[in-house]
Structures are given as C-alpha cells and as structure tokens.
Design a protein around this motif. Sequence first.
Motif, short mmCIF file in Angstrom:
data_model
loop_
_atom_site.label_atom_id
_atom_site.label_comp_id
_atom_site.label_asym_id
_atom_site.label_seq_id
_atom_site.Cartn_x
_atom_site.Cartn_y
_atom_site.Cartn_z
N LYS A 113 0.67 -1.01 0.20
CA LYS A 113 -0.15 0.13 -0.24
C LYS A 113 0.98 1.49 0.44
O LYS A 113 0.64 2.21 -0.55
N ILE A 114 1.53 0.83 1.07
CA ILE A 114 2.63 2.02 0.78
C ILE A 114 3.33 2.44 -0.49
O ILE A 114 3.62 3.42 -1.35
N ASP A 115 4.46 1.28 -0.89
CA ASP A 115 5.12 1.43 -2.31
C ASP A 115 4.08 2.19 -3.31
O ASP A 115 4.64 2.72 -4.31
N TYR A 116 2.46 1.44 -3.31
CA TYR A 116 1.76 2.01 -4.52
C TYR A 116 1.84 4.13 -4.44
O TYR A 116 1.78 4.02 -5.57
N THR A 117 0.92 3.76 -2.80
CA THR A 117 0.76 5.02 -3.10
C THR A 117 1.66 6.36 -3.22
O THR A 117 1.74 6.98 -4.23
N ALA A 118 3.18 5.25 -2.85
CA ALA A 118 3.94 6.65 -3.32
C ALA A 118 4.56 7.09 -4.68
O ALA A 118 4.45 7.95 -5.56
N LEU A 119 4.43 5.35 -5.39
CA LEU A 119 4.94 5.55 -7.16
C LEU A 119 3.09 5.87 -7.80
O LEU A 119 3.47 6.46 -8.60
N GLY A 120 2.35 5.88 -7.30
CA GLY A 120 0.81 6.48 -8.28
C GLY A 120 0.81 7.61 -7.80
O GLY A 120 0.69 8.19 -9.03
N CYS A 121 1.74 8.76 -6.98
CA CYS A 121 2.34 9.62 -6.89
C CYS A 121 2.88 10.30 -8.32
O CYS A 121 2.88 11.18 -8.39
N ILE A 122 3.94 10.14 -8.88
CA ILE A 122 4.51 9.99 -9.49
C ILE A 122 4.36 10.12 -11.10
O ILE A 122 4.99 11.04 -11.72
N GLY A 123 3.34 8.96 -11.35
CA GLY A 123 2.69 9.69 -13.08
C GLY A 123 3.69 8.13 -13.64
O GLY A 123 4.41 7.78 -13.56
N GLU A 124 2.59 7.84 -14.40
CA GLU A 124 2.98 6.67 -15.11
C GLU A 124 4.33 6.87 -15.84
O GLU A 124 5.62 5.96 -15.94
N GLU A 125 4.33 7.04 -16.57
CA GLU A 125 5.35 7.94 -17.46
C GLU A 125 6.60 8.30 -16.82
O GLU A 125 7.80 7.36 -16.96
N LYS A 126 6.68 9.03 -15.69
CA LYS A 126 8.26 9.31 -14.46
C LYS A 126 8.49 7.64 -13.59
O LYS A 126 9.54 7.48 -13.79
N ARG A 127 7.11 6.53 -13.78
CA ARG A 127 7.02 5.60 -13.23
C ARG A 127 8.53 5.19 -14.41
O ARG A 127 8.99 3.95 -13.79
N ASN A 128 8.02 4.78 -15.43
CA ASN A 128 8.92 3.75 -15.90
C ASN A 128 10.04 4.52 -16.85
O ASN A 128 11.20 4.00 -16.58
#
Length: 144
Positions: A113-128
Amino acid sequence: MDELKLKEQSEKLREFHREITNFYCEFAKSFGLTYASLGVLCIIGKKKAATQKAVSEYIGLPKQTINAIIKGFQKSGFIETLVESNKDKRNKEIILSQSGQELADKVFSLINKIDYTALGCIGEEKRNILIEAVEIYKNNLRMI
C-alpha cells in the motif's frame, strides 16, 4: 564527463538510498522487527517456505544472521517448523506458523500500500523512466 556533477549525483543517490532504508527500518520497528527480520519475514511469507540459504542469497546477509533471525522467530512463535528440503536434504525449509503468516501478510500488505501510493503519485511516464534508470544503474554496478 563532469566529475563534480557525477560526485553530487552519486552522493544524492546514496542519500536517497539511506533515507528510503531508514523509512523501512522505522516501519519494521513499528512491528517489533528489525530491517533484516522484516526482509526475512516478507520473503518466507511470500514464498510460503524457504531455506536459510535461499533467504541469505536473496537478501545478501550472512547465513549466521539469517539463522539468528529464524531463532528469534521461533521463540516468538512465528515459525511453525523447519522441515527437510525436498531439493537438498542438507537444508531445512522454514515454514511460518499461522501467526507468523498473518504478520507477514499484514506487513506485506502495508508495504504494498505504501509503495503503490508513493509510486502512484509519480505518474506512469516518470515511473517507467525511474525503473529504467535504476535498472541501468544496477546493471552498470554489476559490470564494474
């Protein structure tokens, strides 16, 4: 290559790594665990059974450290049993008790939950981009 810029970026990466590790150390403490025991619990809980050797190789900690964590888990009632491995009779598989598996599930669920929330705030393009850059960095470290 601008050496000063590389030095600054290298220091920044180490700082980020330290801060992320410290975050998970504090998270582990909230469950009465150490950072290392958190890793062991998550690995065994996810795989449902693992040998000390496999856990040691996966986490990168000495077998003696893993053994000490396992003994602590046994005293706490988190380990159901150590059974002879089907693959290698010299190794014993670690199996969590019901309370150990419940703790592992709870901890792993919260970490996700913590990881998904933190990563979700970044946006898909920046996550990739982040994942690709970290993978390249990791691979370059292995080549040195």
